[in-house]
Design a protein around this motif. Sequence first.
Motif, PDB file in Angstrom:
ATOM      1  N   ALA A 118       0.771  -0.577  -0.331  1.00  0.00           N
ATOM      2  CA  ALA A 118      -0.061   0.100   0.189  1.00  0.00           C
ATOM      3  C   ALA A 118       0.279   1.268   0.104  1.00  0.00           C
ATOM      4  O   ALA A 118       0.455   1.627  -0.857  1.00  0.00           O
ATOM      5  N   MET A 119       1.926   1.941   0.607  1.00  0.00           N
ATOM      6  CA  MET A 119       2.756   2.296   1.142  1.00  0.00           C
ATOM      7  C   MET A 119       3.286   2.780  -0.312  1.00  0.00           C
ATOM      8  O   MET A 119       3.577   3.219  -0.791  1.00  0.00           O
ATOM      9  N   LEU A 120       3.861   1.329  -1.047  1.00  0.00           N
ATOM     10  CA  LEU A 120       5.055   1.691  -2.017  1.00  0.00           C
ATOM     11  C   LEU A 120       3.364   2.194  -3.603  1.00  0.00           C
ATOM     12  O   LEU A 120       4.064   3.362  -4.163  1.00  0.00           O
ATOM     13  N   CYS A 121       2.377   1.944  -3.655  1.00  0.00           N
ATOM     14  CA  CYS A 121       1.230   1.971  -4.371  1.00  0.00           C
ATOM     15  C   CYS A 121       1.963   4.225  -4.769  1.00  0.00           C
ATOM     16  O   CYS A 121       1.410   5.263  -5.155  1.00  0.00           O
ATOM     17  N   HIS A 122       1.627   4.538  -2.910  1.00  0.00           N
ATOM     18  CA  HIS A 122       1.660   5.856  -2.582  1.00  0.00           C
ATOM     19  C   HIS A 122       2.767   6.799  -2.874  1.00  0.00           C
ATOM     20  O   HIS A 122       3.066   8.259  -3.668  1.00  0.00           O
ATOM     21  N   LEU A 123       3.783   5.967  -2.947  1.00  0.00           N
ATOM     22  CA  LEU A 123       4.452   6.821  -3.127  1.00  0.00           C
ATOM     23  C   LEU A 123       5.531   6.546  -4.638  1.00  0.00           C
ATOM     24  O   LEU A 123       6.455   7.460  -4.807  1.00  0.00           O
ATOM     25  N   GLN A 124       4.404   5.102  -4.869  1.00  0.00           N
ATOM     26  CA  GLN A 124       5.187   5.342  -7.074  1.00  0.00           C
ATOM     27  C   GLN A 124       4.322   7.057  -7.022  1.00  0.00           C
ATOM     28  O   GLN A 124       4.983   7.566  -8.025  1.00  0.00           O
ATOM     29  N   ALA A 125       3.256   6.894  -7.115  1.00  0.00           N
ATOM     30  CA  ALA A 125       2.515   8.195  -7.181  1.00  0.00           C
ATOM     31  C   ALA A 125       3.144   9.089  -6.823  1.00  0.00           C
ATOM     32  O   ALA A 125       2.590  10.717  -7.976  1.00  0.00           O
ATOM     33  N   ALA A 126       3.350   9.543  -5.820  1.00  0.00           N
ATOM     34  CA  ALA A 126       4.381  11.279  -4.867  1.00  0.00           C
ATOM     35  C   ALA A 126       4.880  11.285  -5.859  1.00  0.00           C
ATOM     36  O   ALA A 126       5.447  12.025  -6.361  1.00  0.00           O
ATOM     37  N   ALA A 127       5.923  10.502  -6.127  1.00  0.00           N
ATOM     38  CA  ALA A 127       7.286  10.240  -7.271  1.00  0.00           C
ATOM     39  C   ALA A 127       6.809  10.699  -8.647  1.00  0.00           C
ATOM     40  O   ALA A 127       7.793  11.475  -9.093  1.00  0.00           O
TER      41      ALA A 127
END
Length: 174
Positions: A118-127
């Motif tokens: 879940a964190m990975l999905c949001h960090l990808q979007a932020a990046a």
Amino acid sequence: MGVDLSRFEVRESLRDGSAIILRAIRPDDKQSLADGFAQLTPQAIHWRFFGAKAGLSEADLIFLTEIDYDRHMGLVAVDEEGQVVGVGRYVAGEGDRNVAELAFIVGEPFQGRGIASAMLCHLQAAARDHGLDGLEAVIQPDNEDMLDIFRRAGFAMGWDEVEGLRTATLRLTA
């Protein structure tokens, strides 16, 4: 460039049906990070920090919590009791390469429930929102759970023969 992520917060449902809050890390999370670190197993510390580490120094805590939410983004996973149970972050390097290093750590009782994914999905979007070209992670070769997370997310897997480590790379731009 990009959206202001300093106030980011979202509720996520985990694989077991429980809920977790993912939010931007804040300077007032220092004590929670120090307390959480004290609960980590030696194996978890080795996988995240590539060796033994007795604790987080004041300099570590400043680096981990006082971020710009752009080139350095961090999320915490907070359980129903308000405890930080996981951390994910990316840190973009200096220079010509517009790629950020990605890392996660989740407390042992909370592993395998989908928090890092879940964190990975949001960090990808932020990046992506902040104009980064890619994300990279360096992983111990025996950390199969983390390798699986990156494989499922579409990261290309590599091998550093000199260091004996795995690398996971995801391009964010076409």
